[in-house]
Motif scaffolding. Structure first.
Motif, PDB file in Angstrom:
ATOM      1  N   GLY A 177      22.431  -9.259 -32.279  1.00 55.52           N
ATOM      2  CA  GLY A 177      23.119  -9.958 -31.531  1.00 55.52           C
ATOM      3  C   GLY A 177      21.932 -11.702 -30.927  1.00 55.52           C
ATOM      4  N   CYS A 178      21.719 -11.543 -29.803  1.00 56.84           N
ATOM      5  CA  CYS A 178      20.540 -12.214 -29.267  1.00 56.84           C
ATOM      6  C   CYS A 178      19.900 -12.097 -29.029  1.00 56.84           C
ATOM      7  CB  CYS A 178      20.983 -13.027 -27.815  1.00 56.84           C
ATOM      8  SG  CYS A 178      20.084 -13.768 -27.304  1.00 56.84           S
ATOM      9  N   ASN A 179      18.870 -12.746 -29.570  1.00 61.46           N
ATOM     10  CA  ASN A 179      17.433 -12.105 -29.685  1.00 61.46           C
ATOM     11  C   ASN A 179      16.374 -12.651 -28.878  1.00 61.46           C
ATOM     12  OD1 ASN A 179      17.419 -14.915 -31.019  1.00 61.46           O
ATOM     13  ND2 ASN A 179      15.254 -13.547 -32.193  1.00 61.46           N
ATOM     14  N   GLN A 180      17.159 -13.656 -27.686  1.00 57.68           N
ATOM     15  CA  GLN A 180      16.061 -14.589 -26.533  1.00 57.68           C
ATOM     16  C   GLN A 180      16.043 -13.571 -25.943  1.00 57.68           C
ATOM     17  OE1 GLN A 180      17.645 -18.052 -25.759  1.00 57.68           O
ATOM     18  NE2 GLN A 180      17.634 -18.790 -27.945  1.00 57.68           N
ATOM     19  N   LEU A 181      14.929 -13.174 -25.126  1.00 62.88           N
ATOM     20  CA  LEU A 181      14.142 -13.082 -23.660  1.00 62.88           C
ATOM     21  C   LEU A 181      14.077 -14.071 -23.314  1.00 62.88           C
ATOM     22  CD1 LEU A 181      12.311  -9.725 -24.476  1.00 62.88           C
ATOM     23  CD2 LEU A 181      14.540  -9.934 -23.991  1.00 62.88           C
ATOM     24  N   ASN A 182      14.532 -14.409 -21.405  1.00 58.18           N
ATOM     25  CA  ASN A 182      14.565 -15.151 -20.420  1.00 58.18           C
ATOM     26  C   ASN A 182      13.351 -14.458 -19.455  1.00 58.18           C
ATOM     27  OD1 ASN A 182      14.973 -17.573 -19.439  1.00 58.18           O
ATOM     28  ND2 ASN A 182      16.945 -16.759 -18.473  1.00 58.18           N
ATOM     29  N   HIS A 183      12.531 -14.572 -20.293  1.00 53.81           N
ATOM     30  CA  HIS A 183      10.872 -13.972 -19.418  1.00 53.81           C
ATOM     31  C   HIS A 183       9.874 -14.237 -20.081  1.00 53.81           C
ATOM     32  CE1 HIS A 183       9.139 -11.176 -16.662  1.00 53.81           C
ATOM     33  NE2 HIS A 183      10.386 -11.002 -16.110  1.00 53.81           N
ATOM     34  N   PHE A 184       8.989 -14.184 -19.763  1.00 51.13           N
ATOM     35  CA  PHE A 184       7.836 -15.022 -20.488  1.00 51.13           C
ATOM     36  C   PHE A 184       6.692 -13.688 -21.128  1.00 51.13           C
ATOM     37  CE2 PHE A 184       6.734 -14.026 -15.866  1.00 51.13           C
ATOM     38  CZ  PHE A 184       5.814 -13.624 -15.922  1.00 51.13           C
ATOM     39  N   PHE A 185       7.498 -12.531 -20.770  1.00 52.64           N
ATOM     40  CA  PHE A 185       6.733 -11.763 -21.488  1.00 52.64           C
ATOM     41  C   PHE A 185       7.753 -10.126 -21.562  1.00 52.64           C
ATOM     42  CE2 PHE A 185       6.487  -9.870 -16.582  1.00 52.64           C
ATOM     43  CZ  PHE A 185       6.322  -8.139 -17.116  1.00 52.64           C
ATOM     44  N   CYS A 186       7.363  -8.984 -22.575  1.00 50.94           N
ATOM     45  CA  CYS A 186       7.673  -8.117 -23.333  1.00 50.94           C
ATOM     46  C   CYS A 186       8.850  -7.378 -22.063  1.00 50.94           C
ATOM     47  CB  CYS A 186       8.253  -7.031 -23.637  1.00 50.94           C
ATOM     48  SG  CYS A 186       8.365  -8.325 -25.799  1.00 50.94           S
ATOM     49  N   ASP A 187       9.345  -7.026 -20.914  1.00 48.36           N
ATOM     50  CA  ASP A 187       9.453  -6.407 -19.689  1.00 48.36           C
ATOM     51  C   ASP A 187      10.680  -5.716 -20.190  1.00 48.36           C
ATOM     52  OD1 ASP A 187       9.305  -5.359 -17.043  1.00 48.36           O
ATOM     53  OD2 ASP A 187       9.980  -6.392 -16.208  1.00 48.36           O
ATOM     54  N   ALA A 188      10.813  -4.586 -19.794  1.00 49.84           N
ATOM     55  CA  ALA A 188      11.830  -2.938 -20.497  1.00 49.84           C
ATOM     56  C   ALA A 188      12.771  -3.422 -19.898  1.00 49.84           C
ATOM     57  CB  ALA A 188      11.371  -1.818 -19.359  1.00 49.84           C
ATOM     58  N   PRO A 189      13.976  -3.942 -18.893  1.00 47.05           N
ATOM     59  CA  PRO A 189      15.257  -4.583 -18.144  1.00 47.05           C
ATOM     60  C   PRO A 189      15.722  -5.613 -19.180  1.00 47.05           C
ATOM     61  CG  PRO A 189      13.343  -4.177 -16.506  1.00 47.05           C
ATOM     62  CD  PRO A 189      12.921  -3.959 -17.744  1.00 47.05           C
ATOM     63  N   PRO A 190      14.684  -6.656 -19.247  1.00 50.42           N
ATOM     64  CA  PRO A 190      15.349  -7.369 -20.169  1.00 50.42           C
ATOM     65  C   PRO A 190      15.263  -6.852 -22.166  1.00 50.42           C
ATOM     66  CG  PRO A 190      13.379  -8.213 -19.672  1.00 50.42           C
ATOM     67  CD  PRO A 190      13.719  -7.087 -18.848  1.00 50.42           C
ATOM     68  N   VAL A 191      14.956  -6.114 -22.192  1.00 52.23           N
ATOM     69  CA  VAL A 191      15.086  -6.074 -23.518  1.00 52.23           C
ATOM     70  C   VAL A 191      15.669  -5.020 -24.131  1.00 52.23           C
ATOM     71  CG1 VAL A 191      13.081  -4.544 -25.456  1.00 52.23           C
ATOM     72  CG2 VAL A 191      12.030  -6.762 -24.105  1.00 52.23           C
ATOM     73  N   VAL A 192      15.757  -3.580 -23.022  1.00 49.35           N
ATOM     74  CA  VAL A 192      17.009  -2.350 -23.080  1.00 49.35           C
ATOM     75  C   VAL A 192      18.298  -3.342 -22.721  1.00 49.35           C
ATOM     76  CG1 VAL A 192      18.212  -1.002 -21.895  1.00 49.35           C
ATOM     77  CG2 VAL A 192      15.291  -0.836 -21.753  1.00 49.35           C
ATOM     78  N   GLN A 193      18.442  -4.677 -22.179  1.00 49.55           N
ATOM     79  CA  GLN A 193      19.505  -5.467 -22.415  1.00 49.55           C
ATOM     80  C   GLN A 193      20.459  -5.928 -23.669  1.00 49.55           C
ATOM     81  OE1 GLN A 193      19.709  -7.973 -19.508  1.00 49.55           O
ATOM     82  NE2 GLN A 193      19.134  -6.851 -18.014  1.00 49.55           N
TER      83      GLN A 193
END
Length: 318
Positions: A177-193
């Motif tokens: 699905g969506c591959n966009q992380l509304n962050h400036f690095f690969c943090d765990a919570p947004p990746v897990v979502q």
């Protein structure tokens, strides 16, 4: 392109091969300004902590357990910001933030390990201050070189097996699905979502690790400072009380800033989907606090200031 909602609601189950870090691309008019600001902050963090490492290594008066742990802490801060800030600077330069799953996994792995290591080192520093103030006569015996080295090794290595398991679980999952992380690095919570299907086990493991790493060091540090304060207030000399408080104040400020901001941001981001606010709050404990640490330790610590003055005088005389 904007992505909204959970993956399951998008109906697109094509496996992802990379993420897009949105970073600060939503404020394009500030890209140049932010690049300059973060570059200056990063340089200051590197120079400030390198200076502390050098001073505490070469000055004979600073060859004590307290400054041994401060030296470890400064090295940790250099590693900590170097996991996220260089990538942020690169993305600000090139105006996009594509990152492969492998690169994302590596960045997340080292970031999580270093966050936990910072918690553990701050706990070791609190224990050092506890022994120094509550058991001053036994301090040289208890805080010997062997124990200091053992504590340092434990602090630097404990998180490695924990997050090896966690990262393996996260990146053995399928992202779609969506591959966009509304962050400036690969943090765990947004990746897990972004994990497809049932991510309950991964989320529970993240909750457990965060709760344990946040609660156990916090409890130990709090207990140490309760004992420290109760001992200090009983000191007969006002000068002695002031000196004892002074030696602990810098560490207490760093602990309060790091644990307070980190716990708020992490638990908030795990209990709600990213709104963009988490990204800006994360800057506080990933960039701004590491910038403040050299200032706090240099300005509040008389021994470090004296050692710095001696070092500067040597350079001036050359």
């Amino acid at each position: 392109m904007e992505c909204t909602g959970q993956n399951s609601s998008l109906g697109n189950h094509t496996a992802l091969v990379e993420f897009i870090l949105i970073g600060f691309s939503d404020v394009p008019h500030l890209q140049g300004f932010l690049l300059g600001v973060f570059l200056i902050i990063y340089a200051f963090i590197l120079m400030g902590n390198s200076l502390i490492i050098m001073i505490t290594k070469v000055d004979p008066s600073l060859q004590t357990p307290m400054y041994f742990f401060l030296r470890n802490f400064s090295l940790l801060e250099i590693c900590y910001v170097s996991v996220t800030v260089p990538r942020l600077l690169t993305d600000l330069c090139r105006q996009y933030g594509n990152i492969s799953l492998l690169a994302c996994a590596i960045q997340m792995f080292f970031f999580l390990i270093l966050v936990d290591t910072e918690c553990f080192i701050l706990t070791a520093m609190a224990y050092d201050r506890y022994v120094a103030i509550c058991n001053p006569l036994l301090y040289p015996v208890i805080m010997n070189d062997r124990l200091c080295m053992q504590l340092a090794v434990v602090c630097w290595t404990t998180a490695i097996p924990i997050h090896t398991l966690f990262i393996s679980m996260v990146f053995s999952s399928t992202f779609c699905g969506c591959n966009q992380l509304n962050h400036f690095f690969c943090d765990a919570p947004p990746v897990v979502q972004l994990i497809c299907g049932d991510s309950f086990m991964v989320e529970m493991l993240l909750y457990m690790i965060t709760a344990l790493v946040a609660s156990i060091p916090s409890f130990l540090i709090f207990g140490s400072y309760v004992k420290i304060v109760s001992t200090i207030v009983k000191l007969p000399s006002a000068t002695g009380r002031a000196k004892a408080f002074s030696t602990c104040f810098s560490h207490f400020m760093v602990v309060a800033l790091f644990f307070g901001s980190g716990i708020i941001v992490y638990f908030k981001s795990m209990t709600s989907h990213s709104t963009g606010v988490d990204k800006f709050l994360s800057l506080f404990y990933t960039v701004l606090i590491p910038m403040l640490n050299p200032i706090i330790y240099c300005l509040r610590n008389k021994d470090v200031k004296v050692a710095l003055e001696k070092l500067l005088q040597k350079f001036i005389c050359l």
